[in-house]
Design an enzyme around this catalytic site. Structure first.
Site, short mmCIF file in Angstrom:
data_model
loop_
_atom_site.label_atom_id
_atom_site.label_comp_id
_atom_site.label_asym_id
_atom_site.label_seq_id
_atom_site.Cartn_x
_atom_site.Cartn_y
_atom_site.Cartn_z
CE LYS A 176 -4.28 -1.80 1.73
NZ LYS A 176 -5.31 -1.78 2.74
CE LYS A 225 -5.55 -7.56 -1.12
NZ LYS A 225 -5.39 -7.39 0.28
CE LYS A 257 -10.69 1.09 -2.03
NZ LYS A 257 -10.55 2.03 -1.00
P1 TYM Z 1 -10.58 -5.90 4.71
O1 TYM Z 1 -11.62 -4.92 5.08
O2 TYM Z 1 -9.61 -5.56 3.60
O3 TYM Z 1 -11.24 -7.28 4.28
C1 TYM Z 1 -12.23 -7.93 5.07
C2 TYM Z 1 -12.06 -9.43 4.95
O4 TYM Z 1 -12.14 -9.87 3.58
C3 TYM Z 1 -11.01 -10.66 3.25
N1 TYM Z 1 -10.65 -10.42 1.85
C4 TYM Z 1 -10.49 -11.39 0.92
N2 TYM Z 1 -10.64 -12.73 0.99
C5 TYM Z 1 -10.45 -13.42 -0.15
N3 TYM Z 1 -10.11 -12.86 -1.35
C6 TYM Z 1 -9.95 -11.52 -1.45
N4 TYM Z 1 -9.65 -10.97 -2.63
C7 TYM Z 1 -10.14 -10.72 -0.29
N5 TYM Z 1 -10.10 -9.38 -0.04
C8 TYM Z 1 -10.39 -9.22 1.27
C9 TYM Z 1 -9.91 -10.20 4.18
O5 TYM Z 1 -8.93 -11.20 4.35
C10 TYM Z 1 -10.68 -9.90 5.45
O6 TYM Z 1 -10.84 -11.08 6.22
N6 TYM Z 1 -7.15 -5.43 8.32
C11 TYM Z 1 -8.43 -6.02 7.96
C12 TYM Z 1 -9.58 -5.58 8.88
C13 TYM Z 1 -9.37 -5.82 10.32
C14 TYM Z 1 -9.41 -7.07 10.98
C15 TYM Z 1 -9.23 -6.78 12.37
C16 TYM Z 1 -9.59 -8.37 10.57
C17 TYM Z 1 -9.14 -4.87 11.26
N7 TYM Z 1 -9.08 -5.44 12.51
C18 TYM Z 1 -9.19 -7.79 13.32
C19 TYM Z 1 -9.56 -9.39 11.53
C20 TYM Z 1 -9.38 -9.09 12.88
C21 TYM Z 1 -8.79 -5.60 6.57
O7 TYM Z 1 -8.34 -4.60 6.06
O8 TYM Z 1 -9.77 -6.37 5.99
#
Ligand code: TYM
Length: 326
Positions: free
Chosen positions: A111, A192, A195
């Site tokens: 990022k 991957k 959005k």
């Molecule tokens: P975020 O908001 O990017 O994504 C939310 C969840 O979706 C999963 N994910 C995917 N899984 C499969 N293929 C993809 N292309 C894909 N894109 C996203 C992510 O693995 C995630 O599980 N840092 C985290 C948010 C967070 C969090 C936490 C997660 C903050 N605190 C505590 C777990 C526990 C994030 O940015 O997820």
């Protein structure tokens, strides 16, 4: 009963990767664990946000989570910034994580290479994520593959804190689904899925109309070899479609390939499976979106439930690290 915690950022639309990699597991875990799910708005602040849009996406993401199947009577569903313990505990985590550990996080590297403005928060983000998880004495964290490194770091921070200051935190484990853990971009199958604002043709939003889903899947990048076969290295595009088709129909990717010979048929079957999976989610979402007051009400209940657990854990951490009580 084991405790589950996970979070999702309210920045941009929820996409198919979020659903298959994480949210479906969140829903299933409600049946066998005590589940706590968080809309992590503080994490969204690592990149500049339009204030009105951030408030709107926090609300609409909550509605989407309920539409996907989270039941606020069976899980604790809340917004991160409503429970101030997250920011406070994050400082303790920042002081327990090593600079070198944070610097090795691949998400930060990716990022910060792309972003014009790299905030300090983008760098310390995994420490806030560790606070999120550890505040709830979490045993299991359902996430997609891309979050595995952050959960490993959370484990290292918890173990270090416990060994320095005495037993304080439960050391959590990541729970990654066997299928759909890494859904790739339809146009650039080596990246991957993220959005749709960043990749309009490569990402499927959970709110995409059937015609849009069909069009995006039909135009998905494949290869010139013509054989429907699961082989991520040699055939990333075709393999991604097989993973999506498999995950949407409860099968592994190799099994999903059985009986399909042409790319056109693979795309038609994948589009149809995705459209059918999204149809009931979209119908529920549109009902909930009509009643924002009800969403705010359930978030207030969720924040109260979350704060009860988080404040007890933070108190224990404050005491153990040596902060003077009042
Ligand atoms: P975020 O908001 O990017 O994504 C939310 C969840 O979706 C999963 N994910 C995917 N899984 C499969 N293929 C993809 N292309 C894909 N894109 C996203 C992510 O693995 C995630 O599980 N840092 C985290 C948010 C967070 C969090 C936490 C997660 C903050 N605190 C505590 C777990 C526990 C994030 O940015 O997820």
């Amino acid at each position: 009963m084991s405790r589950v915690f996970s979070g999702i950022k309210p920045s941009g639309s929820v996409h198919l990767g979020n659903l298959l990699g994480a949210l479906r597991n969140w829903v299933d875990l409600q049946d066998r664990a005590e589940t706590v799910y968080c809309v992590v708005d503080l994490h969204a602040l690592t990149a500049p946000q339009d204030p009105a849009e951030l408030r709107a996406s926090t609300l609409s993401l909550t509605q989407m989570l309920v539409a996907v199947g989270l039941d606020p009577d069976r899980c604790t569903l809340f917004v991160q910034s409503h429970v101030h313990e997250h920011s406070e505990c994050a400082w303790l985590m920042e002081c327990t994580a090593a600079f070198g550990e944070l610097r090795r996080m691949t998400q930060f590297k990716d990022k910060s290479d792309q972003a014009g403005f790299v905030s300090g928060g983008l760098f310390t983000y995994p420490a806030l994520q560790a606070a999120d998880i550890l505040l709830y004495d979490t045993d299991e964290v359902p996430v997609g593959e891309d979050q595995r490194q952050h959960i490993e770091l959370t484990r290292d921070i918890a173990e270090r804190f416990n060994s320095r200051y005495g037993d304080t935190f439960v050391v959590p484990e990541a729970v990654v689904p066997p299928a759909g853990a890494r859904v790739m971009d339809l146009q650039q199958p080596d990246n991957k899925m993220s959005k749709s604002e960043d990749s309009p043709q490569g990402s499927i939003s959970l709110l995409d109309e059937p015609a849009a889903v069909e069009k995006k899947v039909k135009r998905a990048v494949t290869d010139s070899d013509g054989e429907v076969r699961y082989d991520v290295e040699a055939k990333p595009g075709v393999s991604n479609l097989l993973s999506i088709l498999g995950a949407a129909t409860g099968r592994g990717p190799a099994e999903a390939a059985e009986g399909i010979e042409r790319y056109g048929d693979l795309k038609a079957a994948t589009a149809e499976a995705v459209i059918e999976m999204l149809r009931p989610i979209q119908a529920r979402y549109h009902d909930l979106a009509d009643d924002p007051a009800e969403t705010s009400r359930l978030l207030a209940v969720g924040a109260d439930k979350a704060a009860e657990v988080a404040s007890a854990t933070l108190e224990r951490a404050r005491h153990n690290i040596g902060l003077l009580g009042r």
